[in-house]
Design a protein around this motif. Structure first.
Motif, PDB file in Angstrom:
ATOM      1  N   ALA A  51       0.615  -1.311   0.022  1.00 26.54           N
ATOM      2  CA  ALA A  51       0.158   0.055  -0.064  1.00 26.54           C
ATOM      3  C   ALA A  51       0.874   1.182  -0.001  1.00 26.54           C
ATOM      4  CB  ALA A  51      -0.782  -0.028   1.300  1.00 26.54           C
ATOM      5  N   VAL A  52       0.340   2.246  -0.485  1.00 26.87           N
ATOM      6  CA  VAL A  52       1.066   3.613  -0.666  1.00 26.87           C
ATOM      7  C   VAL A  52       0.749   4.498   0.206  1.00 26.87           C
ATOM      8  CG1 VAL A  52       1.555   2.960  -3.029  1.00 26.87           C
ATOM      9  CG2 VAL A  52      -0.208   4.418  -2.422  1.00 26.87           C
ATOM     10  N   SER A  53      -0.072   4.460   1.122  1.00 27.97           N
ATOM     11  CA  SER A  53      -0.428   5.540   2.231  1.00 27.97           C
ATOM     12  C   SER A  53      -1.413   4.760   3.465  1.00 27.97           C
ATOM     13  CB  SER A  53      -1.534   6.340   1.752  1.00 27.97           C
ATOM     14  OG  SER A  53      -2.945   5.907   1.222  1.00 27.97           O
ATOM     15  N   ASN A  54      -1.350   5.260   4.411  1.00 27.07           N
ATOM     16  CA  ASN A  54      -1.855   4.763   5.658  1.00 27.07           C
ATOM     17  C   ASN A  54      -3.313   4.637   5.382  1.00 27.07           C
ATOM     18  OD1 ASN A  54       0.053   4.463   7.872  1.00 27.07           O
ATOM     19  ND2 ASN A  54       0.556   6.741   7.546  1.00 27.07           N
ATOM     20  N   ASP A  55      -4.078   5.614   4.596  1.00 30.02           N
ATOM     21  CA  ASP A  55      -5.667   5.380   4.198  1.00 30.02           C
ATOM     22  C   ASP A  55      -5.878   4.237   3.545  1.00 30.02           C
ATOM     23  OD1 ASP A  55      -6.118   7.679   5.494  1.00 30.02           O
ATOM     24  OD2 ASP A  55      -6.884   8.766   3.867  1.00 30.02           O
ATOM     25  N   MET A  56      -4.884   3.793   2.716  1.00 24.89           N
ATOM     26  CA  MET A  56      -4.864   2.725   1.787  1.00 24.89           C
ATOM     27  C   MET A  56      -4.800   1.164   2.750  1.00 24.89           C
ATOM     28  SD  MET A  56      -2.811   1.711  -1.662  1.00 24.89           S
ATOM     29  CE  MET A  56      -3.454   2.970  -2.719  1.00 24.89           C
ATOM     30  N   VAL A  57      -3.930   1.236   3.588  1.00 20.37           N
ATOM     31  CA  VAL A  57      -3.541   0.127   4.565  1.00 20.37           C
ATOM     32  C   VAL A  57      -4.928  -0.163   5.169  1.00 20.37           C
ATOM     33  CG1 VAL A  57      -2.573  -0.439   6.698  1.00 20.37           C
ATOM     34  CG2 VAL A  57      -1.091   0.670   4.874  1.00 20.37           C
ATOM     35  N   LYS A  58      -5.628   1.122   5.852  1.00 22.28           N
ATOM     36  CA  LYS A  58      -7.052   0.927   6.409  1.00 22.28           C
ATOM     37  C   LYS A  58      -7.940   0.298   5.509  1.00 22.28           C
ATOM     38  CE  LYS A  58     -10.412   3.734   8.910  1.00 22.28           C
ATOM     39  NZ  LYS A  58     -11.196   4.915   9.361  1.00 22.28           N
ATOM     40  N   ALA A  59      -7.990   0.745   4.215  1.00 22.02           N
ATOM     41  CA  ALA A  59      -8.994   0.186   3.242  1.00 22.02           C
ATOM     42  C   ALA A  59      -8.851  -1.196   2.921  1.00 22.02           C
ATOM     43  CB  ALA A  59      -8.907   1.047   1.886  1.00 22.02           C
ATOM     44  N   LEU A  60      -7.518  -1.604   2.796  1.00 24.89           N
ATOM     45  CA  LEU A  60      -7.053  -3.314   2.318  1.00 24.89           C
ATOM     46  C   LEU A  60      -7.759  -3.984   3.566  1.00 24.89           C
ATOM     47  CD1 LEU A  60      -3.768  -2.401   0.621  1.00 24.89           C
ATOM     48  CD2 LEU A  60      -6.128  -3.120  -0.429  1.00 24.89           C
ATOM     49  N   LYS A  61      -7.541  -3.647   4.801  1.00 25.47           N
ATOM     50  CA  LYS A  61      -7.797  -4.402   5.987  1.00 25.47           C
ATOM     51  C   LYS A  61      -9.115  -4.490   6.051  1.00 25.47           C
ATOM     52  CE  LYS A  61      -4.067  -3.072   9.087  1.00 25.47           C
ATOM     53  NZ  LYS A  61      -3.555  -2.358  10.297  1.00 25.47           N
ATOM     54  N   GLU A  62     -10.036  -3.593   5.759  1.00 24.16           N
ATOM     55  CA  GLU A  62     -11.626  -3.429   5.773  1.00 24.16           C
ATOM     56  C   GLU A  62     -12.021  -4.373   4.599  1.00 24.16           C
ATOM     57  OE1 GLU A  62     -12.509   0.581   5.295  1.00 24.16           O
ATOM     58  OE2 GLU A  62     -12.259   0.966   7.608  1.00 24.16           O
ATOM     59  N   MET A  63     -11.216  -4.620   3.689  1.00 20.41           N
ATOM     60  CA  MET A  63     -11.717  -5.470   2.537  1.00 20.41           C
ATOM     61  C   MET A  63     -11.235  -7.066   2.908  1.00 20.41           C
ATOM     62  SD  MET A  63     -11.020  -3.688  -1.158  1.00 20.41           S
ATOM     63  CE  MET A  63      -9.429  -2.636  -0.819  1.00 20.41           C
ATOM     64  N   GLY A  64     -10.396  -7.028   3.927  1.00 19.95           N
ATOM     65  CA  GLY A  64     -10.169  -8.513   4.047  1.00 19.95           C
ATOM     66  C   GLY A  64      -8.634  -9.086   4.162  1.00 19.95           C
ATOM     67  N   ALA A  65      -7.907  -7.980   3.783  1.00 22.89           N
ATOM     68  CA  ALA A  65      -6.299  -8.232   3.432  1.00 22.89           C
ATOM     69  C   ALA A  65      -5.791  -8.557   4.914  1.00 22.89           C
ATOM     70  CB  ALA A  65      -5.698  -7.209   2.837  1.00 22.89           C
ATOM     71  N   PRO A  66      -4.968  -9.472   5.048  1.00 26.02           N
ATOM     72  CA  PRO A  66      -4.353  -9.624   6.442  1.00 26.02           C
ATOM     73  C   PRO A  66      -3.264  -8.690   6.857  1.00 26.02           C
ATOM     74  CG  PRO A  66      -4.444 -11.700   5.176  1.00 26.02           C
ATOM     75  CD  PRO A  66      -4.855 -10.617   4.239  1.00 26.02           C
ATOM     76  N   ALA A  67      -3.393  -8.184   7.767  1.00 27.94           N
ATOM     77  CA  ALA A  67      -2.587  -7.169   8.273  1.00 27.94           C
ATOM     78  C   ALA A  67      -0.902  -7.437   8.270  1.00 27.94           C
ATOM     79  CB  ALA A  67      -2.767  -6.749   9.701  1.00 27.94           C
ATOM     80  N   SER A  68      -0.969  -8.993   8.320  1.00 26.41           N
ATOM     81  CA  SER A  68       0.490  -9.162   8.582  1.00 26.41           C
ATOM     82  C   SER A  68       1.212  -9.581   7.122  1.00 26.41           C
ATOM     83  CB  SER A  68       0.526 -10.765   9.024  1.00 26.41           C
ATOM     84  OG  SER A  68      -0.225 -11.743   8.150  1.00 26.41           O
ATOM     85  N   LYS A  69       0.440  -9.302   6.095  1.00 25.80           N
ATOM     86  CA  LYS A  69       1.041  -9.351   4.716  1.00 25.80           C
ATOM     87  C   LYS A  69       1.221  -7.967   4.308  1.00 25.80           C
ATOM     88  CE  LYS A  69      -0.856 -13.756   3.178  1.00 25.80           C
ATOM     89  NZ  LYS A  69      -1.738 -14.559   2.270  1.00 25.80           N
ATOM     90  N   ILE A  70       0.479  -6.769   4.895  1.00 28.84           N
ATOM     91  CA  ILE A  70       0.472  -5.407   4.299  1.00 28.84           C
ATOM     92  C   ILE A  70       1.696  -4.733   4.727  1.00 28.84           C
ATOM     93  CG2 ILE A  70      -0.749  -3.488   4.024  1.00 28.84           C
ATOM     94  CD1 ILE A  70      -3.374  -4.776   4.991  1.00 28.84           C
ATOM     95  N   HIS A  71       2.369  -4.338   3.546  1.00 33.13           N
ATOM     96  CA  HIS A  71       3.516  -3.220   3.666  1.00 33.13           C
ATOM     97  C   HIS A  71       3.171  -2.065   3.310  1.00 33.13           C
ATOM     98  CE1 HIS A  71       5.865  -6.925   4.443  1.00 33.13           C
ATOM     99  NE2 HIS A  71       5.306  -7.579   3.565  1.00 33.13           N
ATOM    100  N   LEU A  72       3.545  -1.072   4.088  1.00 31.46           N
ATOM    101  CA  LEU A  72       3.355   0.346   3.753  1.00 31.46           C
ATOM    102  C   LEU A  72       4.640   0.923   2.959  1.00 31.46           C
ATOM    103  CD1 LEU A  72       1.914   3.133   3.664  1.00 31.46           C
ATOM    104  CD2 LEU A  72       2.961   3.388   5.800  1.00 31.46           C
ATOM    105  N   ASN A  73       4.524   1.365   1.396  1.00 33.66           N
ATOM    106  CA  ASN A  73       5.697   1.666   0.938  1.00 33.66           C
ATOM    107  C   ASN A  73       5.170   2.757  -0.251  1.00 33.66           C
ATOM    108  OD1 ASN A  73       8.368   1.716   0.304  1.00 33.66           O
ATOM    109  ND2 ASN A  73       8.226   0.097  -1.260  1.00 33.66           N
TER     110      ASN A  73
END
Length: 378
Positions: A148-170
């Protein structure tokens, strides 16, 4: 790990002037790279040849896609899986969530790890999410990493069901050598905006704010670079507001031309908003580049801009759709070149410390190589 691994980058478009972040991945990431393209699911291989080799299979694919409107098409899944195996691909980087969702089955079939890089609309555009959410969730389950490229995007991906452990902010990065610090202390009250003329960038809000600036600073000028569906409407608004001589619409420009234009101005403006369909920015490259060059930024507290711009330090952030406040902040810049220069210097330092392209690519390289290593352990 040495650069001897094979990386396959899958992107939707053969070439798009605005997708400089994808080109940076192609140019700068480690590995022996092959690039596929042609829509959400790649139609062409790295040589520009059809990924589906036989004419019969290609016909079957076209019938299922265009007539039956299928999303999961066996013939193309098998074709991509075969390509990955034949070319001994070690890892796949999918540019955009839709691409990752479409190719996850083929990667799984080939036993190749998949990294899905989200960029903006793919994580926020409501119709896109509604269309792809079931496939997103399957892809999230298989993917080794999600970027993900922003913190807002991290939040949106989690809400869609993406596992937090797999998400990288870059977030994206800037090549400081291409956008070095400029001295703007002798600049006039000149402003620059760069981006597609689309709803989420709200070009007409920039024009309305600039109209207020122009009333107090008749010598002020605004350059707007780009094209898009709202271009003609924006041009009409410029005429209606009597700004034809004070606003220049340049159309699409090269990076070199934009850098030359930056040398004329003291401030970069962008009024990004959340569109009616939910579409949002990721982290706009144009803001990062302008800040790297030492321009003060006036923008909105929107998506990754909130991290890229430090309010009242490297520029000013206003609420979405607050044209009056944007105009007020632009007037402050127009009337105080020393403030603009101070903010521009702080903006440059912030970008160097947090958005350097080498730092951002190094993190993505690490994610890619970790995915390969973890796959070998399985």
């Amino acid at each position: 790990m040495k650069d001897t691994f094979n990386l396959c980058i899958v992107k939707p478009n053969k070439s798009t002037f605005s997708e400089t972040f994808i080109q940076a991945h192609i140019d700068r990431l480690k590995g022996n790279k092959k690039v596929l393209y042609g829509g959400d699911f790649p139609l062409y291989d790295h040589e520009g040849k059809f990924l589906i080799r036989s004419k019969f299979s290609l016909l079957a694919y076209l019938v299922q896609k265009r007539i039956l409107k299928k999303k999961e098409i066996g013939v193309r899944i098998r074709a991509l899986s075969a390509y990955l195996k034949e070319n001994k691909i070690d890892v796949v980087l999918a540019e955009y969530g839709m691409v990752g969702a479409a190719i996850a089955s083929a990667c799984k079939m080939a036993g190749v790890p998949l990294i899905i890089h989200f960029h903006g609309a793919d994580a926020h555009h409501k119709p896109t999410i509604a269309k792809y959410l079931p496939l997103y969730r399957v892809a999230f389950d298989y993917a080794s990493a999600i970027v993900a490229v922003s913190n807002d995007m991290v939040k949106a991906l989690k809400e869609m069901g993406a596992p937090a452990s797999k998400i990288h902010l870059n977030p994206y990065g800037v090549d400081g050598a291409k956008f070095p610090l400029m001295d703007i202390i002798n600049s006039g009250p000149y402003f620059l905006s760069v981006g597609r003329f689309v709803e989420k960038k709200s070009p007409q809000s920039v024009i309305r704010a600039f109209k207020q600036v122009h009333l107090g600073f008749p010598e002020a000028h605004l350059w707007m670079v780009g094209d898009g569906p709202l271009f003609d409407n924006t041009k009409q608004l410029i005429s209606e507001l009597g700004l034809t001589d004070s606003v220049t619409l340049t159309g699409v420009m090269t990076s070199a031309e934009i850098r030359a234009l930056m040398q004329k101005v003291r401030c970069f403006v962008q009024h990004s908003v959340t569109a009616a369909d939910g579409d949002m920015e990721g982290t706009p490259n144009t803001i990062l580049e302008a800040a790297s060059a030492g321009l003060a930024i006036v923008s909105t507290a929107h998506a990754g801009i909130k991290e890229a711009v430090i309010d009242s330090v490297t520029g000013f952030l206003v609420a979405e759709h607050d044209i009056d406040d944007m105009a007020a902040k632009m007037r402050r810049i127009a009337g105080d070149v020393e403030l603009a220069a101070k903010m521009g210097l702080a903006a440059h330092d912030h970008i160097v410390k947090n958005y350097d392209i080498h730092m951002r690519i190094a993190l993505l390289d690490h994610i890619i190589q970790s995915s390969i290593s973890n796959n070998k352990i399985k």
